[in-house]
Structures are given as C-alpha cells and as structure tokens.
Design an enzyme around this catalytic site. Structure first.
Site, short mmCIF file in Angstrom:
data_model
loop_
_atom_site.label_atom_id
_atom_site.label_comp_id
_atom_site.label_asym_id
_atom_site.label_seq_id
_atom_site.Cartn_x
_atom_site.Cartn_y
_atom_site.Cartn_z
CG ASP A 1 -2.02 0.91 1.19
OD1 ASP A 1 -2.18 1.54 0.13
OD2 ASP A 1 -2.76 1.01 2.17
CG ASP B 1 -7.80 1.39 3.39
OD1 ASP B 1 -6.78 0.74 3.15
OD2 ASP B 1 -8.05 2.46 2.84
#
Lengths: 457, 248
Positions: free
Chosen positions: A191, A378
């Site tokens: 990420d 997320d």
C-alpha cells in the site's frame, strides 16, 4: 448559547470515517466469535496458493510458506491493480463499473450467502429455503444497484460498503494464522509503495481520475454527511485549518470572487455544502478563516454561485482506497482475485483552478466527489486484523482496535497536512500488529496475574 | 450469556451512559476519549514490559504486589501530568483556532468535558483490560471463584472493583485538570493519593476473605472522589458565573 463552542464541530470528519470502520470491525469480531466453532474448514484463495498451513508444521516451514503466500498474494494484487489502471487509462470505464457491480453481486451473493447460511445454522433460525433465497436475492440486488449509481441514498451505499467489508473480512479470517499476519504486513508495505512511489498503480489511478474529473472506478467508502445537515459540513476545512496552523487557509468561496490567479500555494477548495440553501450560511461561517475574508463576505452572501466552487481538478486529492472486487467461484478452487487500490481519498482540497462557474445546478453530481474517502480494502484488512485478534482473546481485540483507530487518526491528520493521496493501511496495520504481539506476550500474563489476585490500580 | 453481559454492564454501565449522554454528541470528545484510552493502554504495556521478567509473582507473598501497585500508580500519575501538558498545548491551539474563525473560546464547561472524556478514557481502559477482557469464560454456562474471596463469583467481584476504579479514574481526571489549571496544590496532590490508596486497598483482597472489607472501603474512596469532584465543579461554576455576570 447561540454561538456554540468549537467543541461541537471539531472532528466530525474524523468520526465520520472512524464510526463505520468501528462498526465493521465490531461486527466482524462478533461474527468470528459466534461462528468460530463451526468454521474449521480451510479455504483456498489466492492468499494461500502456494502453501497450505498445517498447525503441526514447524515454525520455519510456516514462516517460509506464509512468506511465499504473502508475496504471491501481493504480486497478484499488484498485477490486478495494474490491469485496472490500464483499463481505466484506455477508458474502459463502463466495463470497469459493470465488473465492479458484478463482483459486488458475487461477493454479496456467494460469500454473503455462505455467511448467512452459517448464521442460520448456528442459531438454528427457522427459515425455509425459498424465503431465504428471496431475501438473499433482494439483498444482493439492492447492494449491486447501490454501487456506482447516483440515485441511491448515500446512507444505503455506506451501509452496503460496510456490509461488503464485513463479508470479505469474515471470509479472510478463515485464513491460517501465520499467513494472515504476513499478508497483512505485506499489504501494508505494498500500500505504501503503490500510493506514494512515483509510478505506483494507485497513485496513477488517482491522478488519472482527478485529471479526468471522473469517479474512481473502485469501491470506496465516502464519508459524506448522510443528512445534509449544517453540522457536518465544514469539518474538513476546520481540521485542515487547525492542523495546517498557518493563516493561509482561505475559503474558496471568497477567493473565487477575487481574481483567482493569486493563489499560489495555500488556498484550498473546501468541501462545500450540498445545496444552495446552505451555501450562504456555510460560506459566511467559514470565510472568517481567512483574515481578509471580511471584505468580501457581503458579496459572497449575495452571490449563490460562489458557494460551490467547482474545482474540477483534484490534483492533489488525498486518497487511499482499496477497491476490492472479489470474484469467488466455488469453495473448492476459489480464487479470490481481488484488486485493491489502497488509498484514502480526500477530495475537494485540491488547488482551485479557475473554472467556468455556473454549474451549481449539477450540484449533486459534483458533490459526489467531496468528502473523505476510504477504500473498501482498508475496511477489510483492518477487520481481518481485529478478527484474527479475536481468535486469541478479547484483550488483544481491544488493543488492536485502539491501535488501528489511532493509526487511522494519524493518517487522517497526515492527510490534512500533506493534502494528497495517502495509504491508509501502513500506520494502522503496523500499529495493530505491534500491539497485538505486545499485548499477547507482555500484557496478558501481567494483567491475568494481577486480576486473579483481585489486584487493580 | 446473560451473566456475562450483566457483569460487563456492572463494570461499564455508568460509563456507557456517561458516554452516550455527554461524549458521543461531540466528536472531539470521542477523539479525546480514544486517545486517552490509548495512552492508558500504552502505559499498561510499558508497565507490563517492565515487570515481565519478574512474573509470575509468588502467590503467597504480598509485598511484590505492593511494589508493583506503587510503581504502576507512580508511573501512571506521571503520565497524567504529561497528558495534562499535551492537553494544555492543545487547548492553546484550540483557542487560537477559535479566535481565527471568530468563535468563542473554550468555555469552562468545555474544558471540564474534555477532562471528563479524558478521565473516562482512562477508566474505560481500566475496566476493559482488567475486567472485560477476562469475561470471555463468563459468557459460557459456568462461573469461577477464587480461593481468597469464596463468597462471590470472581467475575462479579472484578466487575464491582472495576466500577469503583472507573469512577475514581474518571473524576480524578477532572479534579486533576482543574487543580493544574488553577494551581490548586491540594487538588494536585489528592489525585495521586486517591489513586495510590485505591491501589493499596485492593491489596486487602490478598488476605483470605479480605474482599469483604476491601471492596466497601474502595467504594468509600470512590464516593469521596465523586463528592469532591462534584463540590469542586460546582464551586468553579458558581465562581465563573459570578465573574462573568458583572461583565455582561
């Protein structure tokens, strides 16, 4: 008191993101708690293609195997994200949207269905198969429709985003332990790279979307105020102003009345009210942020056009989103191929371009792009972490929850400082993992030793 | 199942209602609560890290536990002072921010609410880690007694003690913040003393059937904290009203 204290308004944006994340994590923990007995079956996904963990394996075998799993998984994710970027680059937006809808259908229908079934079995809910099927079908179709369609109430969309997060996360908690940890860490690193490194796929995606002024073709939770109340409006800017500290926070509304060219660095488009009725109020309220706003306040009030500066360019839009589209076919050879675009999106703080105005009639469309956005991925991986922690003890759950939430808070604060797309996973996941192991190794014996002797302090 | 929920509510019910009625309406207070919970958690982790080499303590000598409680209380009170420092600078930031958007500065009640949220965070963290996290077995059909307190189920005792500590933590934070703010030495000192005394009182539980004496004493202390806090807040409110009314 008619002049309410600033305490009432501060931090609404942050809570607007934290609340759904908390709900998602809480429900995943409940699910894993109540269903943990029944689900012993190993699942086969893209996350453990290489190595299937066996509890009896030695530590080194587990280590190597889960490392390989994690690497393969991240490579897959990266590949799929690049494909996504390519498709988006060549304007296959409709294809992407349909694909997202399809995957939403599949996630809700199959994985959600499986979870429903196990809930029904576990609590022995008396329901016949036809009713169940109809309910599931309706639920799924509504969810599918709620993705990428403007007509849906935002609350519904947010609910479905949370539901999808829960469903996928509950699925992922069935992964074996070591693999889960390695995958979480690997994803957090990925990420970081994908959003921040030049040429990272998610960075590309966000920039592309912002230059084209299109919606991101991905599953994103938007923390827009569900009711267009006056309350939840100007938080972004207030947070921004608070964190940014300096005096250069100008209200876009007032800025745009002047010659707009004089914005060099620090003028930020604000998240703006939904409809015109509120504009005047909000602008009047906000433009005090700027020292020089007093002069043009009157004109702002008079001109409703100003209320919604149409900043079409979210050049520095801050975003972290994960779109996760999981196509699951069969439980046997289930390949969860998913694309994750981890980044959080905070639109509307981009530099204000001088744009032709008069778009206020298309307000709704425009406003779809405002507010903090948090990717579905997320949600999922936060919940996976908490769900994994729930399998050990409640104490680790609380510790991980606090760690993740504070990590999210840090990310949001950084967001308002840097004003660009930021990955939401790294800080939270790292904190979560660290706290998990600290709690498990250090705190647990301490606390248990204390409390069983009824000592507290 | 019902028993487990009951224990959890015994420990956390009052703080839950406080949370719903005061904290949850203002997002900033929620953030304060979360961060103070985190601070407490970190302090607990550090403490347990420090004490980890000496664990498990022998079950029949009490002085290591006394040492442990004293060191923990000292550490946490130090941390409370740090928390106050951080809050002080935050308050300045908030005030200047309020000036900038020409809203009124923080009212006295706002400051007290922030202190309350901070204290609630500490208290909730305490209850969660010392009581709630051990409640998992209580959701099943059986219960558990410890030898030294054989009359009452362990979970119920720990929930009751946790409730006392939640009260002490929550309101001693308000007392401490007010004490720091106006420089009142008595209030500054009384908070660590209460905390330490409460910790020491739990040592009474070490004696066989000591919890019969220890728990009521603890509640005396908790209600003392509550009364002191109430009196102080009342006084401050009256004062500030008297100050502000002539100027109006």
């Amino acid at each position: 008191m008619e002049s309410s204290s600033i305490l009432d308004s501060l931090g609404v944006e942050i809570i607007g993101v934290m609340a759904p994340v908390s709900i998602c994590m809480f429900l995943v923990v409940l699910l894993t708690y109540s269903l943990s007995v029944t689900s012993d079956t190993q699942i086969r996904t893209a996350a453990n293609l290489i190595y299937i963990e066996n509890p009896s394996d030695s530590a080194t075998v587990k280590l190597e195997g889960s490392l390989e799993n994690a690497i393969v998984f991240v490579v897959l994710v990266a590949a799929v994200t690049f494909i996504l970027v390519l498709l988006f680059y060549y304007n296959f937006t409709n294809f992407l949207k349909h694909y997202m809808r399809f995957s939403a259908f599949f996630v809700l229908g199959t994985m959600g269905g499986a979870i429903f079934l196990s809930i029904i079995q576990h609590f022995s809910v008396p329901v016949d198969s036809i009713t169940c099927f109809i309910l599931l079908f309706n639920f799924t179709i509504l969810g599918t429709l709620s993705v990428f369609s403007g007509g849906m109430p935002i609350l519904l969309r947010q609910c479905y985003m949370v539901v999808m997060g829960i469903v996928v996360a509950a699925w992922f908690t069935k992964l074996p332990e070591w693999t889960t940890w390695f995958i979480l860490v690997a994803l957090a690193l990925y990420d970081l790279v994908a959003v921040l490194a030049p040429g990272g796929p998610l960075k590309l995606l966000v920039e592309l979307a912002s230059t084209r002024d299109e919606e991101l073709p991905a599953m994103v939770y938007e923390a827009r105020p569900t009711v267009s109340s006056y309350q939840g409006r100007n938080r972004g800017s207030s947070l921004r102003a608070l964190v940014g500290g300096g005096g250069g926070v100008s209200d876009s509304g007032s800025v745009e009345l002047q010659a707009v060219r004089n914005h060099d660095a620090n003028q930020h488009g604000r998240e703006n009210p939904h409809n015109l009725d509120y504009n005047a109020v909000a602008v009047r309220d906000i433009d005090n942020v700027d020292g020089n706003a007093n002069g043009n306040r009157d004109s702002v009030d008079r001109s409703p056009l100003v209320g919604n500066p149409r900043e079409g360019h979210f050049a520095s839009s801050i975003s972290s989103e994960h779109s996760t589209a999981v196509g699951i076919r069969e439980s046997r050879e289930t390949v969860a191929d998913e694309e994750m675009s981890p980044l959080v999106e905070l639109m509307g703080w981009g530099d204000i371009e001088e744009e032709p105005r008069g778009f206020e009639e298309s307000d709704n469309v425009e406003n779809l792009k405002r507010g903090i956005k948090l990717g579905l991925g997320d949600f999922i991986f936060y919940s996976v972490l908490v769900g994994r922690a729930a399998m050990y003890d409640l104490m680790t759950v609380y510790a991980c929850y606090l760690a993740i939430i504070s990590g999210l808070g840090c990310t949001l604060i950084l967001l308002s400082v840097y004003n660009r797309a930021l990955p939401a996973l790294p800080i939270s996941i790292m904190l979560g993992v660290v706290f998990y192991f600290l709690t498990r190794l250090l705190m647990e014996p301490f606390v248990v030793g204390m409390t069983t002797n009824l000592m507290m302090f | 199942m019902a028993a487990g929920i009951g224990y959890a509510l015994v420990a956390l019910g009052p703080s839950l209602s406080l949370f719903i009625s005061v904290v949850s309406k203002k997002p900033f207070l929620i953030l304060t609560l979360l961060s103070s919970t985190l601070v407490w958690l970190v302090s607990l982790i550090i403490l347990s890290g420090l004490w980890r080499p000496f664990l498990p303590l022998k079950a029949n000598v009490w002085w290591p536990y006394a040492l442990l409680v004293i060191s923990s209380v000292c550490f946490q009170e130090g941390l409370r002072f740090l928390f106050w420092k951080v809050y002080k600078s935050l308050e300045d930031v908030l005030d200047s921010f309020a000036d900038r958007i020409s809203r009124p500065r923080l009212f006295l009640t706002d400051k007290m609410q922030i202190a309350l949220a901070g204290g609630l965070g500490h208290g909730v963290a305490h209850a969660v880690f010392f009581c709630l996290s051990l409640l998992t077995p209580a959701f099943g059909p059986a219960t558990f007694y410890v030898d030294r307190c054989s009359k009452v189920p362990f979970f119920l005792v720990s929930a009751i003690i946790a409730l006392a500590f939640v009260t002490i933590h929550t309101f001693s934070m308000v007392i401490a913040f007010e004490g720091y703010a106006i420089g009142n030495k008595v209030d500054q000192v009384i908070v660590p003393v209460i905390h330490l005394a409460a910790g020491m009182l739990t040592l009474v539980n070490f004696a066989s059937e000591g919890c019969v004496i220890g728990v009521p004493l603890l509640y005396v202390l908790a209600s003392l904290t509550l009364v002191h806090c109430g009196k102080m807040v009342w006084q401050r409110l009256i004062e500030s009203r008297n100050q502000s009314s002539p100027s109006l």
